[in-house]
Design a protein around this motif. Structure first.
Motif, PDB file in Angstrom:
ATOM      1  N   ILE A 109     -79.968   0.506  86.440  1.00 12.96           N
ATOM      2  CA  ILE A 109     -78.775   0.909  85.709  1.00 12.96           C
ATOM      3  C   ILE A 109     -78.834   0.437  84.255  1.00 12.96           C
ATOM      4  N   SER A 110     -79.543  -0.661  84.005  1.00 14.75           N
ATOM      5  CA  SER A 110     -79.652  -1.159  82.632  1.00 14.75           C
ATOM      6  C   SER A 110     -80.369  -0.149  81.742  1.00 14.75           C
ATOM      7  N   ALA A 111     -81.407   0.484  82.278  1.00 18.45           N
ATOM      8  CA  ALA A 111     -82.139   1.495  81.512  1.00 18.45           C
ATOM      9  C   ALA A 111     -81.297   2.742  81.329  1.00 18.45           C
ATOM     10  N   THR A 112     -80.601   3.137  82.403  1.00 20.23           N
ATOM     11  CA  THR A 112     -79.732   4.311  82.319  1.00 20.23           C
ATOM     12  C   THR A 112     -78.633   4.087  81.292  1.00 20.23           C
ATOM     13  N   ARG A 113     -77.998   2.919  81.343  1.00 21.79           N
ATOM     14  CA  ARG A 113     -76.877   2.633  80.449  1.00 21.79           C
ATOM     15  C   ARG A 113     -77.303   2.698  78.986  1.00 21.79           C
ATOM     16  N   LYS A 114     -78.476   2.140  78.673  1.00 20.55           N
ATOM     17  CA  LYS A 114     -78.923   2.139  77.284  1.00 20.55           C
ATOM     18  C   LYS A 114     -79.156   3.565  76.793  1.00 20.55           C
ATOM     19  N   ARG A 115     -79.811   4.397  77.613  1.00 18.62           N
ATOM     20  CA  ARG A 115     -80.068   5.777  77.204  1.00 18.62           C
ATOM     21  C   ARG A 115     -78.761   6.531  76.999  1.00 18.62           C
ATOM     22  N   VAL A 116     -77.837   6.386  77.951  1.00 19.88           N
ATOM     23  CA  VAL A 116     -76.567   7.084  77.860  1.00 19.88           C
ATOM     24  C   VAL A 116     -75.760   6.607  76.660  1.00 19.88           C
ATOM     25  N   THR A 117     -75.732   5.296  76.462  1.00 18.86           N
ATOM     26  CA  THR A 117     -74.996   4.730  75.333  1.00 18.86           C
ATOM     27  C   THR A 117     -75.519   5.262  74.004  1.00 18.86           C
ATOM     28  N   ASP A 118     -76.842   5.254  73.840  1.00 14.62           N
ATOM     29  CA  ASP A 118     -77.442   5.737  72.597  1.00 14.62           C
ATOM     30  C   ASP A 118     -77.151   7.213  72.371  1.00 14.62           C
ATOM     31  N   ARG A 119     -77.301   7.994  73.418  1.00 17.64           N
ATOM     32  CA  ARG A 119     -77.104   9.445  73.268  1.00 17.64           C
ATOM     33  C   ARG A 119     -75.638   9.786  73.013  1.00 17.64           C
ATOM     34  N   LEU A 120     -74.757   9.164  73.763  1.00 15.56           N
ATOM     35  CA  LEU A 120     -73.342   9.480  73.592  1.00 15.56           C
ATOM     36  C   LEU A 120     -72.829   9.033  72.231  1.00 15.56           C
ATOM     37  N   ALA A 121     -73.356   7.945  71.718  1.00 16.06           N
ATOM     38  CA  ALA A 121     -72.950   7.508  70.382  1.00 16.06           C
ATOM     39  C   ALA A 121     -73.312   8.564  69.346  1.00 16.06           C
ATOM     40  N   ARG A 122     -74.512   9.136  69.463  1.00 18.74           N
ATOM     41  CA  ARG A 122     -74.940  10.179  68.522  1.00 18.74           C
ATOM     42  C   ARG A 122     -74.112  11.450  68.694  1.00 18.74           C
ATOM     43  N   LEU A 123     -73.881  11.826  69.930  1.00 17.89           N
ATOM     44  CA  LEU A 123     -73.106  13.040  70.185  1.00 17.89           C
ATOM     45  C   LEU A 123     -71.655  12.868  69.759  1.00 17.89           C
ATOM     46  N   ALA A 124     -71.110  11.684  70.001  1.00 21.21           N
ATOM     47  CA  ALA A 124     -69.718  11.443  69.622  1.00 21.21           C
ATOM     48  C   ALA A 124     -69.539  11.517  68.116  1.00 21.21           C
ATOM     49  N   ASP A 125     -70.516  10.997  67.375  1.00 18.73           N
ATOM     50  CA  ASP A 125     -70.446  11.075  65.910  1.00 18.73           C
ATOM     51  C   ASP A 125     -70.436  12.526  65.447  1.00 18.73           C
ATOM     52  N   HIS A 126     -71.305  13.327  66.025  1.00 21.14           N
ATOM     53  CA  HIS A 126     -71.369  14.742  65.635  1.00 21.14           C
ATOM     54  C   HIS A 126     -70.099  15.470  66.056  1.00 21.14           C
ATOM     55  N   GLY A 127     -69.628  15.162  67.247  1.00 24.28           N
ATOM     56  CA  GLY A 127     -68.396  15.778  67.718  1.00 24.28           C
ATOM     57  C   GLY A 127     -67.208  15.426  66.838  1.00 24.28           C
ATOM     58  N   ARG A 128     -67.147  14.184  66.415  1.00 22.59           N
ATOM     59  CA  ARG A 128     -66.043  13.747  65.569  1.00 22.59           C
ATOM     60  C   ARG A 128     -66.010  14.534  64.260  1.00 22.59           C
ATOM     61  N   GLU A 129     -67.171  14.814  63.706  1.00 18.16           N
ATOM     62  CA  GLU A 129     -67.246  15.583  62.465  1.00 18.16           C
ATOM     63  C   GLU A 129     -66.697  16.993  62.639  1.00 18.16           C
ATOM     64  N   LEU A 130     -66.844  17.539  63.850  1.00 14.92           N
ATOM     65  CA  LEU A 130     -66.447  18.921  64.108  1.00 14.92           C
ATOM     66  C   LEU A 130     -65.142  19.034  64.899  1.00 14.92           C
ATOM     67  N   GLY A 131     -64.522  17.898  65.215  1.00 11.78           N
ATOM     68  CA  GLY A 131     -63.272  17.931  65.958  1.00 11.78           C
ATOM     69  C   GLY A 131     -63.443  18.217  67.434  1.00 11.78           C
ATOM     70  N   VAL A 132     -64.568  17.796  68.006  1.00 13.28           N
ATOM     71  CA  VAL A 132     -64.870  18.056  69.421  1.00 13.28           C
ATOM     72  C   VAL A 132     -65.090  16.730  70.148  1.00 13.28           C
ATOM     73  N   THR A 133     -64.319  16.484  71.205  1.00 15.33           N
ATOM     74  CA  THR A 133     -64.481  15.289  72.030  1.00 15.33           C
ATOM     75  C   THR A 133     -65.604  15.499  73.040  1.00 15.33           C
ATOM     76  N   VAL A 134     -66.419  14.488  73.217  1.00 13.15           N
ATOM     77  CA  VAL A 134     -67.500  14.511  74.202  1.00 13.15           C
ATOM     78  C   VAL A 134     -67.016  13.755  75.439  1.00 13.15           C
ATOM     79  N   ALA A 135     -67.134  14.389  76.615  1.00  8.92           N
ATOM     80  CA  ALA A 135     -66.600  13.781  77.839  1.00  8.92           C
ATOM     81  C   ALA A 135     -67.595  13.888  78.987  1.00  8.92           C
ATOM     82  N   LEU A 136     -67.727  12.793  79.719  1.00 10.66           N
ATOM     83  CA  LEU A 136     -68.611  12.706  80.883  1.00 10.66           C
ATOM     84  C   LEU A 136     -67.788  12.917  82.148  1.00 10.66           C
TER      85      LEU A 136
END
Length: 261
Positions: A109-136
Protein backbone atom coordinates in the motif's frame (compact mmCIF):
# COMPACT_ATOMS: atom_id res chain seq x y z
CA UNK A 1 -29.61 17.12 -2.33
CA UNK A 2 -30.23 17.01 -6.06
CA UNK A 3 -30.99 13.93 -8.13
CA UNK A 4 -29.18 12.84 -11.28
CA UNK A 5 -28.77 9.66 -13.28
CA UNK A 6 -25.87 8.24 -15.24
CA UNK A 7 -26.31 7.56 -18.95
CA UNK A 8 -24.91 4.10 -18.20
CA UNK A 9 -28.59 3.35 -17.53
CA UNK A 10 -29.66 4.06 -21.10
CA UNK A 11 -26.84 3.12 -23.49
CA UNK A 12 -29.08 3.24 -26.57
CA UNK A 13 -30.67 6.63 -25.93
CA UNK A 14 -29.63 9.69 -27.83
CA UNK A 15 -28.83 12.85 -25.91
CA UNK A 16 -32.20 14.39 -26.71
CA UNK A 17 -33.98 11.44 -25.11
CA UNK A 18 -31.66 11.57 -22.08
CA UNK A 19 -32.40 15.23 -21.43
CA UNK A 20 -36.13 14.74 -21.95
CA UNK A 21 -36.10 11.82 -19.50
CA UNK A 22 -34.47 13.96 -16.82
CA UNK A 23 -37.45 16.32 -16.93
CA UNK A 24 -40.01 13.55 -17.37
CA UNK A 25 -38.80 11.47 -14.43
CA UNK A 26 -38.03 14.32 -12.04
CA UNK A 27 -34.24 14.43 -12.15
CA UNK A 28 -32.27 17.64 -11.67
CA UNK A 29 -29.18 16.64 -13.63
CA UNK A 30 -27.36 14.03 -15.70
CA UNK A 31 -24.05 12.23 -15.30
CA UNK A 32 -22.32 11.42 -18.57
CA UNK A 33 -20.87 7.95 -19.18
CA UNK A 34 -22.44 6.98 -22.52
CA UNK A 35 -22.87 9.32 -25.48
CA UNK A 36 -24.07 8.43 -28.97
CA UNK A 37 -24.06 4.74 -28.00
CA UNK A 38 -20.42 4.71 -26.92
CA UNK A 39 -18.48 5.27 -23.72
CA UNK A 40 -17.47 8.91 -23.43
CA UNK A 41 -13.98 9.49 -24.78
CA UNK A 42 -11.56 12.41 -25.11
CA UNK A 43 -11.60 11.62 -28.84
CA UNK A 44 -14.95 13.47 -29.15
CA UNK A 45 -14.39 16.19 -31.79
CA UNK A 46 -14.56 19.83 -30.74
CA UNK A 47 -17.70 20.45 -32.78
CA UNK A 48 -19.52 17.61 -31.01
CA UNK A 49 -18.32 18.86 -27.63
CA UNK A 50 -19.80 22.26 -28.33
CA UNK A 51 -23.07 20.72 -29.50
CA UNK A 52 -23.36 18.57 -26.36
CA UNK A 53 -22.72 21.55 -24.12
CA UNK A 54 -25.34 23.62 -25.96
CA UNK A 55 -27.87 20.78 -25.63
CA UNK A 56 -27.44 20.64 -21.85
CA UNK A 57 -27.62 24.41 -21.55
CA UNK A 58 -30.69 24.65 -23.78
CA UNK A 59 -32.47 21.95 -21.75
CA UNK A 60 -31.38 23.67 -18.51
CA UNK A 61 -30.16 20.33 -17.20
CA UNK A 62 -26.80 20.44 -15.37
CA UNK A 63 -24.10 17.99 -16.41
CA UNK A 64 -22.97 17.06 -12.91
CA UNK A 65 -20.10 14.66 -13.60
CA UNK A 66 -18.10 13.09 -16.42
CA UNK A 67 -17.34 9.42 -15.74
CA UNK A 68 -14.07 7.85 -16.81
CA UNK A 69 -12.60 4.42 -16.22
CA UNK A 70 -9.08 5.79 -15.80
CA UNK A 71 -7.26 3.80 -13.08
CA UNK A 72 -5.10 6.24 -11.21
CA UNK A 73 -3.21 3.52 -9.30
CA UNK A 74 -2.36 1.46 -12.38
CA UNK A 75 1.36 1.99 -13.11
CA UNK A 76 0.70 1.31 -16.80
CA UNK A 77 -1.99 3.99 -17.14
CA UNK A 78 -0.82 7.12 -18.98
CA UNK A 79 -1.59 10.26 -17.02
CA UNK A 80 -2.13 12.18 -20.26
CA UNK A 81 -5.39 10.26 -20.67
CA UNK A 82 -6.74 11.60 -17.37
CA UNK A 83 -5.59 15.10 -18.31
CA UNK A 84 -7.52 14.78 -21.57
CA UNK A 85 -10.64 13.80 -19.62
CA UNK A 86 -10.28 16.88 -17.41
CA UNK A 87 -10.09 19.03 -20.52
CA UNK A 88 -13.10 17.25 -22.01
CA UNK A 89 -15.08 17.85 -18.82
CA UNK A 90 -14.21 21.54 -18.91
CA UNK A 91 -15.26 21.76 -22.55
CA UNK A 92 -18.59 20.06 -21.87
CA UNK A 93 -19.27 22.13 -18.76
CA UNK A 94 -18.94 19.24 -16.27
CA UNK A 95 -17.56 20.30 -12.86
CA UNK A 96 -16.15 16.86 -11.95
CA UNK A 97 -14.55 13.72 -13.33
CA UNK A 98 -14.70 10.23 -11.83
CA UNK A 99 -11.57 8.09 -11.53
CA UNK A 100 -11.06 4.45 -10.53
CA UNK A 101 -8.28 2.91 -8.44
CA UNK A 102 -6.84 -0.10 -10.23
CA UNK A 103 -3.98 -0.88 -7.85
CA UNK A 104 -1.95 -3.97 -8.86
CA UNK A 105 -2.68 -7.12 -6.87
CA UNK A 106 -0.16 -7.70 -4.11
CA UNK A 107 1.48 -4.28 -4.33
CA UNK A 108 2.41 -2.78 -0.93
CA UNK A 109 0.00 0.00 0.00
CA UNK A 110 2.96 2.33 0.58
CA UNK A 111 3.91 2.09 -3.10
CA UNK A 112 0.31 2.47 -4.22
CA UNK A 113 -0.25 5.50 -1.99
CA UNK A 114 2.82 7.33 -3.31
CA UNK A 115 1.83 6.78 -6.95
CA UNK A 116 -1.76 7.84 -6.33
CA UNK A 117 -0.73 10.85 -4.27
CA UNK A 118 1.69 12.09 -6.94
CA UNK A 119 -0.75 11.58 -9.78
CA UNK A 120 -3.75 13.08 -8.04
CA UNK A 121 -1.76 16.13 -7.01
CA UNK A 122 -0.89 16.77 -10.67
CA UNK A 123 -4.42 16.12 -11.87
CA UNK A 124 -5.94 18.25 -9.13
CA UNK A 125 -3.73 21.18 -10.10
CA UNK A 126 -4.82 20.92 -13.72
CA UNK A 127 -8.43 20.47 -12.74
CA UNK A 128 -8.31 23.52 -10.50
CA UNK A 129 -7.12 25.65 -13.42
CA UNK A 130 -10.11 24.52 -15.49
CA UNK A 131 -12.74 24.41 -12.74
CA UNK A 132 -12.96 20.60 -12.66
CA UNK A 133 -12.86 18.54 -9.44
CA UNK A 134 -11.03 15.21 -9.57
CA UNK A 135 -12.77 12.45 -7.59
CA UNK A 136 -11.90 8.84 -6.79
CA UNK A 137 -14.78 6.36 -6.59
CA UNK A 138 -15.15 3.63 -3.97
CA UNK A 139 -14.44 0.96 -6.57
CA UNK A 140 -12.18 -2.06 -7.15
CA UNK A 141 -9.05 -1.85 -4.94
CA UNK A 142 -10.48 1.19 -3.12
CA UNK A 143 -14.09 0.02 -2.82
CA UNK A 144 -13.99 0.26 0.96
CA UNK A 145 -14.24 3.74 2.39
CA UNK A 146 -11.27 2.95 4.63
CA UNK A 147 -9.09 2.15 1.61
CA UNK A 148 -10.20 5.15 -0.43
CA UNK A 149 -9.68 7.58 2.44
CA UNK A 150 -6.36 6.00 3.34
CA UNK A 151 -4.88 6.35 -0.10
CA UNK A 152 -6.02 9.99 -0.27
CA UNK A 153 -4.60 10.86 3.13
CA UNK A 154 -1.75 12.93 1.70
CA UNK A 155 -3.42 14.24 -1.46
CA UNK A 156 -4.56 17.85 -1.93
CA UNK A 157 -7.81 18.68 -0.11
CA UNK A 158 -9.49 19.45 -3.44
CA UNK A 159 -9.46 15.77 -4.46
CA UNK A 160 -12.82 14.21 -3.63
CA UNK A 161 -14.38 10.80 -3.09
CA UNK A 162 -17.43 9.42 -4.87
CA UNK A 163 -19.36 6.99 -2.68
CA UNK A 164 -20.76 4.10 -4.68
CA UNK A 165 -23.29 2.64 -2.25
CA UNK A 166 -23.25 -0.87 -3.71
CA UNK A 167 -19.50 -1.22 -4.25
CA UNK A 168 -18.74 -0.29 -0.66
CA UNK A 169 -21.57 -2.41 0.76
CA UNK A 170 -20.52 -5.67 -0.91
CA UNK A 171 -17.07 -5.42 0.70
CA UNK A 172 -18.76 -5.97 4.06
CA UNK A 173 -17.94 -2.49 5.34
CA UNK A 174 -21.01 -1.08 7.17
CA UNK A 175 -22.34 2.12 5.53
CA UNK A 176 -21.88 4.07 8.77
CA UNK A 177 -18.19 3.11 8.74
CA UNK A 178 -17.83 3.97 5.06
CA UNK A 179 -19.34 7.38 5.67
CA UNK A 180 -17.16 8.05 8.70
CA UNK A 181 -14.03 7.37 6.65
CA UNK A 182 -14.99 9.47 3.61
CA UNK A 183 -17.25 12.23 4.95
CA UNK A 184 -14.65 14.99 4.79
CA UNK A 185 -13.84 14.14 1.14
CA UNK A 186 -17.31 13.25 -0.09
CA UNK A 187 -18.28 15.18 -3.23
CA UNK A 188 -20.73 12.88 -5.03
CA UNK A 189 -22.84 9.76 -4.35
CA UNK A 190 -23.64 6.93 -6.75
CA UNK A 191 -26.91 5.44 -5.59
CA UNK A 192 -27.72 1.84 -6.37
CA UNK A 193 -29.27 -1.11 -4.60
CA UNK A 194 -28.13 -4.71 -4.84
CA UNK A 195 -26.01 -7.10 -2.80
CA UNK A 196 -28.39 -10.06 -2.99
CA UNK A 197 -26.72 -13.40 -2.12
CA UNK A 198 -27.29 -14.88 -5.58
CA UNK A 199 -25.45 -12.03 -7.34
CA UNK A 200 -23.84 -9.41 -5.13
CA UNK A 201 -23.10 -6.93 -7.91
CA UNK A 202 -26.39 -7.15 -9.80
CA UNK A 203 -28.28 -3.87 -9.68
CA UNK A 204 -31.72 -4.05 -8.08
CA UNK A 205 -34.56 -1.56 -7.99
CA UNK A 206 -34.65 0.74 -4.96
CA UNK A 207 -35.64 -1.31 -1.90
CA UNK A 208 -35.32 -4.69 -3.64
CA UNK A 209 -31.67 -5.26 -2.71
CA UNK A 210 -29.84 -5.31 0.61
CA UNK A 211 -28.15 -1.90 0.54
CA UNK A 212 -29.74 0.21 3.31
CA UNK A 213 -30.36 3.21 1.07
CA UNK A 214 -32.89 4.89 3.39
CA UNK A 215 -30.38 4.68 6.24
CA UNK A 216 -27.68 6.12 4.00
CA UNK A 217 -29.93 9.01 2.95
CA UNK A 218 -30.69 9.80 6.57
CA UNK A 219 -26.98 9.79 7.33
CA UNK A 220 -26.28 12.18 4.47
CA UNK A 221 -29.13 14.46 5.52
CA UNK A 222 -28.05 14.54 9.15
CA UNK A 223 -24.57 15.65 8.09
CA UNK A 224 -26.02 18.23 5.68
CA UNK A 225 -24.56 16.69 2.53
CA UNK A 226 -25.56 19.02 -0.30
CA UNK A 227 -24.09 17.23 -3.30
CA UNK A 228 -25.65 15.07 -5.99
CA UNK A 229 -27.37 11.72 -5.55
CA UNK A 230 -26.76 10.08 -8.91
CA UNK A 231 -28.50 6.83 -9.85
CA UNK A 232 -25.90 4.62 -11.51
CA UNK A 233 -28.08 1.93 -13.08
CA UNK A 234 -25.58 -0.29 -14.93
CA UNK A 235 -27.69 -1.38 -17.90
CA UNK A 236 -24.64 -1.06 -20.16
CA UNK A 237 -22.84 -3.79 -18.22
CA UNK A 238 -25.89 -5.76 -17.03
CA UNK A 239 -28.27 -6.03 -20.00
CA UNK A 240 -30.67 -8.38 -18.16
CA UNK A 241 -31.69 -5.82 -15.52
CA UNK A 242 -34.85 -3.74 -16.12
CA UNK A 243 -34.72 -1.01 -18.75
CA UNK A 244 -34.06 2.61 -17.89
CA UNK A 245 -37.67 3.63 -18.44
CA UNK A 246 -38.58 1.33 -15.54
CA UNK A 247 -35.61 1.83 -13.22
CA UNK A 248 -35.10 5.58 -13.48
CA UNK A 249 -38.64 6.67 -12.56
CA UNK A 250 -38.74 4.06 -9.78
CA UNK A 251 -35.52 5.36 -8.25
CA UNK A 252 -36.59 9.00 -8.60
CA UNK A 253 -39.90 8.38 -6.85
CA UNK A 254 -38.29 6.32 -4.08
CA UNK A 255 -35.50 8.82 -3.51
CA UNK A 256 -37.89 11.78 -3.36
CA UNK A 257 -40.12 9.88 -0.98
CA UNK A 258 -37.23 8.96 1.31
CA UNK A 259 -35.87 12.50 1.34
CA UNK A 260 -39.28 13.97 2.16
CA UNK A 261 -39.76 11.82 5.27
Amino acid sequence: MRLAFSTLACPEWGLERVLAAAAEYGYDGVELRMLDGDLVSPAIPDERRRAVRRAFEHARVPLCCLDTSFEVADPGAELDEAVAYIELAAGLGAPMIRLFGGAPDGEPISATRKRVTDRLARLADHGRELGVTVALETHDSFARGEAAAGVLRDTPPGVGIIWDTLNAFVTGEPPASTFAFIADRLVHVHVKDGGTPTDLERNELFGEGRVPLVEILRMLSSHRYEGWLSVEWEKRWQPSIPDADIALPQYATALRGALDR
